[in-house]
Design an enzyme around this catalytic site. Structure first.
Site, PDB file in Angstrom:
ATOM      1  N   LYS A 206      36.047  39.642  51.343  1.00 34.45           N
ATOM      2  CA  LYS A 206      35.579  38.272  51.121  1.00 34.45           C
ATOM      3  C   LYS A 206      36.470  37.235  51.804  1.00 34.45           C
ATOM      4  O   LYS A 206      36.054  36.092  52.016  1.00 34.45           O
ATOM      5  CB  LYS A 206      35.485  37.961  49.627  1.00 34.45           C
ATOM      6  CG  LYS A 206      36.800  37.932  48.882  1.00 34.45           C
ATOM      7  CD  LYS A 206      36.578  37.663  47.394  1.00 34.45           C
ATOM      8  CE  LYS A 206      37.885  37.681  46.620  1.00 34.45           C
ATOM      9  NZ  LYS A 206      38.804  36.584  46.993  1.00 34.45           N
ATOM     10  N   ASP A 207      37.704  37.623  52.171  1.00 37.98           N
ATOM     11  CA  ASP A 207      38.612  36.689  52.846  1.00 37.98           C
ATOM     12  C   ASP A 207      38.310  36.533  54.331  1.00 37.98           C
ATOM     13  O   ASP A 207      38.780  35.582  54.966  1.00 37.98           O
ATOM     14  CB  ASP A 207      40.071  37.150  52.699  1.00 37.98           C
ATOM     15  CG  ASP A 207      40.594  37.004  51.279  1.00 37.98           C
ATOM     16  OD1 ASP A 207      40.022  36.213  50.511  1.00 37.98           O
ATOM     17  OD2 ASP A 207      41.585  37.688  50.942  1.00 37.98           O
TER      18      ASP A 207
ATOM     19  N   ARG B 206      32.107  27.753  44.968  1.00 36.25           N
ATOM     20  CA  ARG B 206      30.959  28.547  44.525  1.00 36.25           C
ATOM     21  C   ARG B 206      30.976  28.717  43.010  1.00 36.25           C
ATOM     22  O   ARG B 206      29.964  28.498  42.328  1.00 36.25           O
ATOM     23  CB  ARG B 206      30.996  29.930  45.213  1.00 36.25           C
ATOM     24  CG  ARG B 206      29.929  30.910  44.728  1.00 36.25           C
ATOM     25  CD  ARG B 206      30.149  32.282  45.379  1.00 36.25           C
ATOM     26  NE  ARG B 206      31.482  32.794  45.128  1.00 36.25           N
ATOM     27  CZ  ARG B 206      31.847  33.451  44.025  1.00 36.25           C
ATOM     28  NH1 ARG B 206      30.969  33.674  43.069  1.00 36.25           N
ATOM     29  NH2 ARG B 206      33.094  33.881  43.868  1.00 36.25           N
ATOM     30  N   ARG B 207      32.113  29.100  42.473  1.00 29.62           N
ATOM     31  CA  ARG B 207      32.212  29.287  41.018  1.00 29.62           C
ATOM     32  C   ARG B 207      32.012  27.958  40.290  1.00 29.62           C
ATOM     33  O   ARG B 207      31.342  27.911  39.252  1.00 29.62           O
ATOM     34  CB  ARG B 207      33.570  29.907  40.663  1.00 29.62           C
ATOM     35  CG  ARG B 207      33.674  31.377  41.067  1.00 29.62           C
ATOM     36  CD  ARG B 207      35.077  31.918  40.896  1.00 29.62           C
ATOM     37  NE  ARG B 207      35.150  33.336  41.259  1.00 29.62           N
ATOM     38  CZ  ARG B 207      36.244  33.952  41.666  1.00 29.62           C
ATOM     39  NH1 ARG B 207      37.382  33.278  41.774  1.00 29.62           N
ATOM     40  NH2 ARG B 207      36.222  35.230  41.973  1.00 29.62           N
TER      41      ARG B 207
ATOM     42  N   ARG C  35      45.489  27.512  41.845  1.00 31.12           N
ATOM     43  CA  ARG C  35      45.768  28.439  42.935  1.00 31.12           C
ATOM     44  C   ARG C  35      46.811  29.450  42.461  1.00 31.12           C
ATOM     45  O   ARG C  35      47.412  29.314  41.409  1.00 31.12           O
ATOM     46  CB  ARG C  35      46.324  27.680  44.152  1.00 31.12           C
ATOM     47  CG  ARG C  35      45.323  26.792  44.867  1.00 31.12           C
ATOM     48  CD  ARG C  35      44.355  27.583  45.719  1.00 31.12           C
ATOM     49  NE  ARG C  35      45.013  28.610  46.510  1.00 31.12           N
ATOM     50  CZ  ARG C  35      45.691  28.394  47.650  1.00 31.12           C
ATOM     51  NH1 ARG C  35      45.790  27.173  48.125  1.00 31.12           N
ATOM     52  NH2 ARG C  35      46.254  29.392  48.293  1.00 31.12           N
TER      53      ARG C  35
ATOM     54  N   ARG D  35      47.387  32.797  37.900  1.00 39.92           N
ATOM     55  CA  ARG D  35      46.214  32.082  37.379  1.00 39.92           C
ATOM     56  C   ARG D  35      45.976  32.394  35.901  1.00 39.92           C
ATOM     57  O   ARG D  35      45.579  31.518  35.134  1.00 39.92           O
ATOM     58  CB  ARG D  35      44.984  32.408  38.227  1.00 39.92           C
ATOM     59  CG  ARG D  35      44.972  31.634  39.543  1.00 39.92           C
ATOM     60  CD  ARG D  35      43.724  31.885  40.349  1.00 39.92           C
ATOM     61  NE  ARG D  35      43.858  33.057  41.201  1.00 39.92           N
ATOM     62  CZ  ARG D  35      42.859  33.601  41.877  1.00 39.92           C
ATOM     63  NH1 ARG D  35      41.638  33.099  41.755  1.00 39.92           N
ATOM     64  NH2 ARG D  35      43.060  34.646  42.644  1.00 39.92           N
TER      65      ARG D  35
ATOM     66  N   CYS E 141      33.742  31.271  53.886  1.00 39.57           N
ATOM     67  CA  CYS E 141      34.326  31.954  52.717  1.00 39.57           C
ATOM     68  C   CYS E 141      34.416  31.041  51.493  1.00 39.57           C
ATOM     69  O   CYS E 141      34.373  31.524  50.371  1.00 39.57           O
ATOM     70  CB  CYS E 141      35.737  32.447  53.055  1.00 39.57           C
ATOM     71  SG  CYS E 141      35.861  33.420  54.551  1.00 39.57           S
TER      72      CYS E 141
END
Length: 290
Positions: A80-81, A128-129, A146, A152, A238
């Site tokens: 995904k990166d 997106r989230r 971050r 996190r 991304c």
């Protein structure tokens, strides 16, 4: 053959993913590997929101430079990166494993998403989230956070959050999935294209391409290539609001996607034959555009 030098981000999760790849290479190909940790721009600058970075590939650029200078033989990434528009010097030669691609909530009190108090504060660095969370509950307050997974998680206490949203795959690989309070269905939060997948990237002219392709998981490769193609056709990156999920079953493809158009989250799904891969990706992206 000499040891293969694997370049990857220097984090606990990245090291686990490198170990997974190195074991597969040793077991399948009989070749030893060594890990070369590399700091990326995204790892160095932990204050800026991911959506504020001007260029794509904030977690891969320095690793690709190490490939170009032949300091490493292959790179291991969370797929995904990787930007969906890749430089022609590089190639994804294998997707070696895919964990559960869904997103999850880890809440302060272990309560599920819909049981969170009104105006609950949820931490995430993902646009997106954020878009999907607010589509599910308008009252949710999104706080940009971050850092690595452990950092996190710690911010639930240190920043007074009611929870954080993370990738299920990352928590599973770190053996932290017992912290999960709620697993979002793909219709609630559509995963990031390639989420949960580990990939091997090489130079286009690498002498190791053909041998490394032998550890490719064909289904994971097809699923993630489909997701990345839809992302590319939609013009997303991304860190966009676009989510795409693809499942394969024998000769069939089942896919679901969502994106923010204006102020509305639009969703679409499609199914068909694997042989119609390109046509299905085009149709799905057009359904979201129209």
């Amino acid at each position: 053959m000499k040891k293969l030098r694997i370049g990857a981000r220097d984090s606990k999760l990245s090291r686990i993913q490198v170990d997974i790849v190195a074991r597969k290479i040793k077991q399948t190909l009989g070749i030893e590997c060594e890990f070369v940790p590399i700091k990326t721009k995204g790892d160095i600058d932990k204050t800026k929101s991911l959506k504020d970075f001007q260029s794509p590939g904030v977690f891969v650029k320095e690793i690709e430079l190490a490939l170009l200078s032949r300091e490493i033989d292959l790179a291991v990434h969370s797929l995904k990166d990787l930007p969906c528009e890749m430089d022609s010097n590089f190639d994804i030669v294998a997707v070696v494993e895919r964990e559960d691609p869904r997103d999850v909530l880890v809440s302060k009190d272990g309560v599920g998403f819909y049981q969170l108090k009104p105006n609950a504060k949820i931490g995430t660095s993902s646009l997106r989230r954020e878009v999907h969370l607010k589509n599910l509950r308008e009252d949710i307050q999104v706080v940009n956070i971050r850092g690595n997974i452990e950092t996190r998680l710690s911010k639930i206490e240190s920043e007074g959050l009611d929870g954080v949203v993370l990738a299920y795959a990352a928590l599973k690989r770190l053996n932290l999935d017992s912290h999960v309070s709620y697993v979002f269905d793909i219709n609630e939060i559509t995963p990031c294209p390639g989420q949960g997948a580990i990939c091997i990237e090489c130079l286009e002219d690498s002498p190791y391409k053909s041998i490394l392709s032998k550890i490719n998981d064909v289904n994971a490769y097809i699923q993630t290539q489909f997701e990345r193609l839809v992302l590319k056709l939609l013009g997303g990156g991304c860190h966009s609001s676009i989510g795409v999920f693809c499942k394969t079953d024998q000769d069939k493809i089942y896919a679901f996607a969502s994106l923010l158009r204006g102020d509305k989250l639009v969703k679409a799904s499609i199914e068909g034959d694997k042989a119609d891969f390109l046509s299905l990706a085009n149709k799905l992206s057009n359904m979201l555009k129209s």
